[in-house]
Design a protein around this motif. Structure first.
Motif, PDB file in Angstrom:
ATOM      1  N   ALA A   2      25.710  12.879  18.681  1.00 39.34           N
ATOM      2  CA  ALA A   2      24.775  11.992  19.375  1.00 39.34           C
ATOM      3  C   ALA A   2      23.379  12.068  18.760  1.00 39.34           C
ATOM      4  O   ALA A   2      22.688  11.056  18.655  1.00 39.34           O
ATOM      5  CB  ALA A   2      24.721  12.331  20.868  1.00 39.34           C
ATOM      6  N   THR A   3      22.968  13.269  18.356  1.00 41.42           N
ATOM      7  CA  THR A   3      21.635  13.418  17.780  1.00 41.42           C
ATOM      8  C   THR A   3      21.687  13.567  16.256  1.00 41.42           C
ATOM      9  O   THR A   3      20.655  13.771  15.617  1.00 41.42           O
ATOM     10  CB  THR A   3      20.931  14.657  18.381  1.00 41.42           C
ATOM     11  OG1 THR A   3      21.815  15.787  18.249  1.00 41.42           O
ATOM     12  CG2 THR A   3      20.643  14.442  19.853  1.00 41.42           C
ATOM     13  N   ARG A   4      22.897  13.482  15.703  1.00 44.13           N
ATOM     14  CA  ARG A   4      23.112  13.586  14.248  1.00 44.13           C
ATOM     15  C   ARG A   4      22.459  14.843  13.670  1.00 44.13           C
ATOM     16  O   ARG A   4      21.686  14.790  12.714  1.00 44.13           O
ATOM     17  CB  ARG A   4      22.612  12.317  13.545  1.00 44.13           C
ATOM     18  CG  ARG A   4      23.388  11.088  13.962  1.00 44.13           C
ATOM     19  CD  ARG A   4      22.852   9.809  13.343  1.00 44.13           C
ATOM     20  NE  ARG A   4      23.169   9.665  11.930  1.00 44.13           N
ATOM     21  CZ  ARG A   4      24.290   9.117  11.448  1.00 44.13           C
ATOM     22  NH1 ARG A   4      25.217   8.677  12.288  1.00 44.13           N
ATOM     23  NH2 ARG A   4      24.495   9.004  10.163  1.00 44.13           N
ATOM     24  N   GLU A   5      22.830  15.979  14.260  1.00 41.59           N
ATOM     25  CA  GLU A   5      22.317  17.266  13.784  1.00 41.59           C
ATOM     26  C   GLU A   5      23.481  18.169  13.386  1.00 41.59           C
ATOM     27  O   GLU A   5      24.560  18.104  13.989  1.00 41.59           O
ATOM     28  CB  GLU A   5      21.533  17.972  14.894  1.00 41.59           C
ATOM     29  CG  GLU A   5      20.210  17.309  15.236  1.00 41.59           C
ATOM     30  CD  GLU A   5      19.597  17.965  16.464  1.00 41.59           C
ATOM     31  OE1 GLU A   5      18.600  18.691  16.295  1.00 41.59           O
ATOM     32  OE2 GLU A   5      20.129  17.763  17.575  1.00 41.59           O
ATOM     33  N   GLU A  12      32.018  15.264   5.260  1.00 41.21           N
ATOM     34  CA  GLU A  12      32.013  13.957   5.938  1.00 41.21           C
ATOM     35  C   GLU A  12      31.723  14.120   7.429  1.00 41.21           C
ATOM     36  O   GLU A  12      31.062  13.276   8.031  1.00 41.21           O
ATOM     37  CB  GLU A  12      33.348  13.240   5.701  1.00 41.21           C
ATOM     38  CG  GLU A  12      33.430  12.715   4.271  1.00 41.21           C
ATOM     39  CD  GLU A  12      34.795  12.175   3.871  1.00 41.21           C
ATOM     40  OE1 GLU A  12      34.944  11.817   2.699  1.00 41.21           O
ATOM     41  OE2 GLU A  12      35.703  12.118   4.724  1.00 41.21           O
ATOM     42  N   LEU A  13      32.205  15.215   8.007  1.00 46.65           N
ATOM     43  CA  LEU A  13      31.873  15.493   9.415  1.00 46.65           C
ATOM     44  C   LEU A  13      30.360  15.665   9.566  1.00 46.65           C
ATOM     45  O   LEU A  13      29.769  15.204  10.547  1.00 46.65           O
ATOM     46  CB  LEU A  13      32.591  16.760   9.892  1.00 46.65           C
ATOM     47  CG  LEU A  13      34.102  16.620  10.135  1.00 46.65           C
ATOM     48  CD1 LEU A  13      34.766  17.988  10.190  1.00 46.65           C
ATOM     49  CD2 LEU A  13      34.385  15.836  11.415  1.00 46.65           C
ATOM     50  N   CYS A  14      29.745  16.310   8.574  1.00 45.77           N
ATOM     51  CA  CYS A  14      28.302  16.541   8.623  1.00 45.77           C
ATOM     52  C   CYS A  14      27.507  15.272   8.315  1.00 45.77           C
ATOM     53  O   CYS A  14      26.289  15.247   8.474  1.00 45.77           O
ATOM     54  CB  CYS A  14      27.907  17.659   7.662  1.00 45.77           C
ATOM     55  SG  CYS A  14      28.498  19.265   8.221  1.00 45.77           S
ATOM     56  N   GLN A  15      28.217  14.226   7.837  1.00 37.64           N
ATOM     57  CA  GLN A  15      27.574  12.916   7.674  1.00 37.64           C
ATOM     58  C   GLN A  15      27.944  12.005   8.841  1.00 37.64           C
ATOM     59  O   GLN A  15      27.683  10.812   8.817  1.00 37.64           O
ATOM     60  CB  GLN A  15      28.016  12.275   6.350  1.00 37.64           C
ATOM     61  CG  GLN A  15      27.490  13.024   5.123  1.00 37.64           C
ATOM     62  CD  GLN A  15      28.276  12.699   3.856  1.00 37.64           C
ATOM     63  OE1 GLN A  15      29.011  11.712   3.800  1.00 37.64           O
ATOM     64  NE2 GLN A  15      28.143  13.539   2.848  1.00 37.64           N
ATOM     65  N   PHE A  16      28.640  12.572   9.832  1.00 33.58           N
ATOM     66  CA  PHE A  16      29.005  11.880  11.074  1.00 33.58           C
ATOM     67  C   PHE A  16      29.885  10.665  10.827  1.00 33.58           C
ATOM     68  O   PHE A  16      29.833   9.667  11.537  1.00 33.58           O
ATOM     69  CB  PHE A  16      27.732  11.509  11.866  1.00 33.58           C
ATOM     70  CG  PHE A  16      26.815  12.696  12.007  1.00 33.58           C
ATOM     71  CD1 PHE A  16      27.108  13.707  12.915  1.00 33.58           C
ATOM     72  CD2 PHE A  16      25.715  12.854  11.185  1.00 33.58           C
ATOM     73  CE1 PHE A  16      26.319  14.841  13.000  1.00 33.58           C
ATOM     74  CE2 PHE A  16      24.916  13.981  11.261  1.00 33.58           C
ATOM     75  CZ  PHE A  16      25.215  14.981  12.177  1.00 33.58           C
ATOM     76  N   LYS A  17      30.751  10.759   9.775  1.00 31.33           N
ATOM     77  CA  LYS A  17      31.688   9.658   9.506  1.00 31.33           C
ATOM     78  C   LYS A  17      32.824   9.679  10.515  1.00 31.33           C
ATOM     79  O   LYS A  17      33.449   8.667  10.790  1.00 31.33           O
ATOM     80  CB  LYS A  17      32.222   9.774   8.076  1.00 31.33           C
ATOM     81  CG  LYS A  17      31.137   9.489   7.043  1.00 31.33           C
ATOM     82  CD  LYS A  17      31.666   9.450   5.631  1.00 31.33           C
ATOM     83  CE  LYS A  17      30.566   9.031   4.667  1.00 31.33           C
ATOM     84  NZ  LYS A  17      30.863   9.360   3.287  1.00 31.33           N
ATOM     85  N   TYR A  18      33.173  10.848  11.005  1.00 27.39           N
ATOM     86  CA  TYR A  18      34.109  11.020  12.110  1.00 27.39           C
ATOM     87  C   TYR A  18      33.833  12.371  12.725  1.00 27.39           C
ATOM     88  O   TYR A  18      32.819  13.000  12.411  1.00 27.39           O
ATOM     89  CB  TYR A  18      35.571  10.864  11.660  1.00 27.39           C
ATOM     90  CG  TYR A  18      35.914  11.546  10.352  1.00 27.39           C
ATOM     91  CD1 TYR A  18      36.269  12.886  10.320  1.00 27.39           C
ATOM     92  CD2 TYR A  18      35.860  10.848   9.148  1.00 27.39           C
ATOM     93  CE1 TYR A  18      36.562  13.509   9.124  1.00 27.39           C
ATOM     94  CE2 TYR A  18      36.160  11.470   7.934  1.00 27.39           C
ATOM     95  CZ  TYR A  18      36.510  12.808   7.934  1.00 27.39           C
ATOM     96  OH  TYR A  18      36.800  13.418   6.753  1.00 27.39           O
TER      97      TYR A  18
END
Ligand SMILES: [Zn+2]
Ligand SMILES: [Zn+2]
Length: 374
Positions: free
Chosen positions: A9-12, A44-50
Motif C-alpha cells: 500500500a505504501t510501496r516500501e 519483482e516483489l520489491c517493485q510491487f509487480k505482485y
C-alpha cells in the motif's frame, strides 16, 4: 526477530521486527533459517509487480528459496528430527474440496488459483530468522549439501520440467540407442537440449539436463569466458553467444533441438527460438514475462511446425514433493561431478541488513546471491 517485508500500500521495502513463530500444532516443525536465496521474483516483489500480504496484514515477509535447520518438533512429527537440514516447499494447497490437484498433494497443479505461497502470495516467507510450518512441507537435505542446499528450490523448476519431458516423450521411441533410460554417460548424448539464458534457473537447468545425459547448449548474452560461461564449460555443456549466433543460426549450430528449456522470460525471443525446435521436440517455458504489449509472430509457421513435427509447448511452474526430492538427489550428484561449478553459482553471501543493496539494485555479475543468517 528480523524479517524483510514489502508494504504494497505504501510501496516500501523494510527490515522489520516481527514476533518469533511458535509451534501450535502437533505436526508443526520450527526451523532456524540459515540461508535465503535472492531471486528475480523477490526483486519483482520489491517493485510491487505482485505479492499479496496475508489476510488482514499490511505487509508480506518475502523469501521463498531457503535452507534451515530443525530446532524443535511437535509431538506427532515423524518425517524430520531436530538437527536435520531442511528446505521447505513454497506453495500451500487451496481450500476447495473439489480441487483434485490440491486434494492429491499436487498444489503445483492447483486448478482454482486460490493456492497460497510462502513469501509470494498471502503467506509470509522465509527472509527471516525462524519459520514454523507443517512437517509435510519439509524436505530433508543431507549435511554434505550445507553450502549449496539453498539451491534446492530454484533447481526444482528444472526437475519438474524434466519429469514432464520424460513423461511426455514416452509418447514416442525416445530411448538412447545404446543405453536406454536416464543417466547416460558423458559420451552417450543422444538428445540435444538448448537452455535459453544463463541466470541461476538456466544454469541449474543446464546441470540437470547434463546429468540426464543431454548434449546441452546454453544460449545467452554475456560471453563464453564470463563466470557463467565457465560454469557452462565445466559441466560439459556449450555456451553459444547470442551476440555472435542469431536465433536463425541456432539449429544449424546445435543440430536438431529435442528440448528447449526457456529461462529468460523474454517472450519475443523465446517464440523466435520455438520456430527452430526440432521434430518431436518439446519447448518448456519457465519464465514469467511482464506484459509489454503485442508483437508480431509468424503463427502459420509455428502452427505448421507444431503439427507437422509433433511438437509440444509446455509451461511449468512450482514443484511437487517428488521434484524437491529429485532436486536434492541431483544437487548431491552435481556436487560430486562439478563441485567448483556448483559452488560458483553462489556468488555472494550477505547479512540480511544488506537487503536494500541486494533487492533494490542489480548487483553486477551476481549469479545467485544469498543472505546468510548463521
Ligand atoms: Zn526464486
Ligand atoms: Zn487447488
Amino acid at each position: 526477530m528480523k524479517a524483510v517485508a514489502i508494504f504494497p500500500a505504501t510501496r516500501e521495502v523494510k527490515l522489520i521486527d516481527v514476533p518469533e513463530p511458535r509451534i501450535t500444532r502437533p505436526t508443526d516443525v520450527r526451523v532456524r533459517i540459515l540461508e535465503i536465496g535472492i531471486c528475480g521474483t523477490d526483486k519483482e516483489l520489491c517493485q510491487f509487480k505482485y505479492g499479496t500480504p496475508p489476510a488482514g496484514a499490511d505487509h508480506l515477509v518475502i523469501g521463498h528459496e531457503s535452507l534451515g535447520e530443525v530446532v524443535e518438533i511437535g509431538a506427532a512429527v515423524t518425517r524430520v528430527a531436530v538437527g536435520d537440514l531442511v528446505v521447505p516447499m513454497v506453495r500451500r494447497p487451496c481450500e476447495h474440496a473439489d480441487c483434485v490437484a490440491c486434494s492429491a498433494g499436487r498444489q503445483d497443479f492447483c486448478y482454482t488459483n486460490d493456492y497460497t505461497e510462502r513469501g509470494i502470495k498471502e503467506r509470509d516467507g522465509f527472509m527471516t530468522e525462524w519459520v514454523v510450518d507443517d512437517e509435510r512441507y519439509m524436505n530433508v537435505v543431507p549435511r554434505a549439501l550445507r553450502d549449496v542446499g539453498v539451491l534446492v528450490e530454484p533447481l526444482t523448476i528444472a526437475e519438474k520440467a524434466l519429469a514432464q519431458v520424460r513423461q511426455i516423450q514416452q509418447r514416442l521411441p525416445w530411448a538412447c540407442p545404446t543405453t536406454p533410460g536416464r543417466r547416460s554417460d558423458e559420451t552417450d548424448q543422444c538428445h540435444r537440449a538448448v537452455v535459453l539464458g544463463a541466470g541461476p534457473v538456466g544454469l541449474l537447468g543446464a546441470m540437470a539436463l547434463r546429468a540426464d545425459g543431454f548434449e546441452t547448449f546454453v544460449y545467452s548474452r554475456g560471453g563464453a569466458d564470463s563466470p557463467r560461461g565457465q560454469v557452462v564449460r565445466a559441466i560439459g555443456a556449450t555456451f553459444i553467444e547470442a551476440e555472435t549466433t542469431t536465433v536463425a543460426e541456432l539449429p544449424g549450430r546445435v543440430g536438431a533441438i529435442d528440448v528447449v528449456y526457456e529461462a529468460t522470460g523474454a517472450s519475443p525471443f523465446a517464440f523466435e527460438v520455438l520456430a527452430g525446435l526440432g521434430t518431436n521436440g518439446i519447448f518448456v517455458f519457465t519464465g514469467v514475462p511482464g506484459r509489454r504489449g503485442p508483437v508480431q509472430v509468424d503463427t502459420d509457421l509455428l502452427m505448421r511446425n507444431l503439427v507437422l513435427q509433433n511438437q509440444v509447448v509446455l509451461g511449468s511452474v512450482n514443484a511437487s514433493r517428488a521434484d524437491f526430492e529429485a532436486a536434492i538427489r541431483d544437487l548431491a550428484l552435481f556436487q560430486e561431478r562439478w563441485p567448483q561449478a556448483l559452488a560458483a553459482l553462489i556468488t555472494g553471501r550477505f547479512p540480511i541488513e544488506a537487503f536494500a543493496g541486494q533487492l533494490l539494485a542489480q548487483p553486477a555479475d551476481a549469479i545467485k546471491n544469498v543472505f546468510a543468517l548463521s
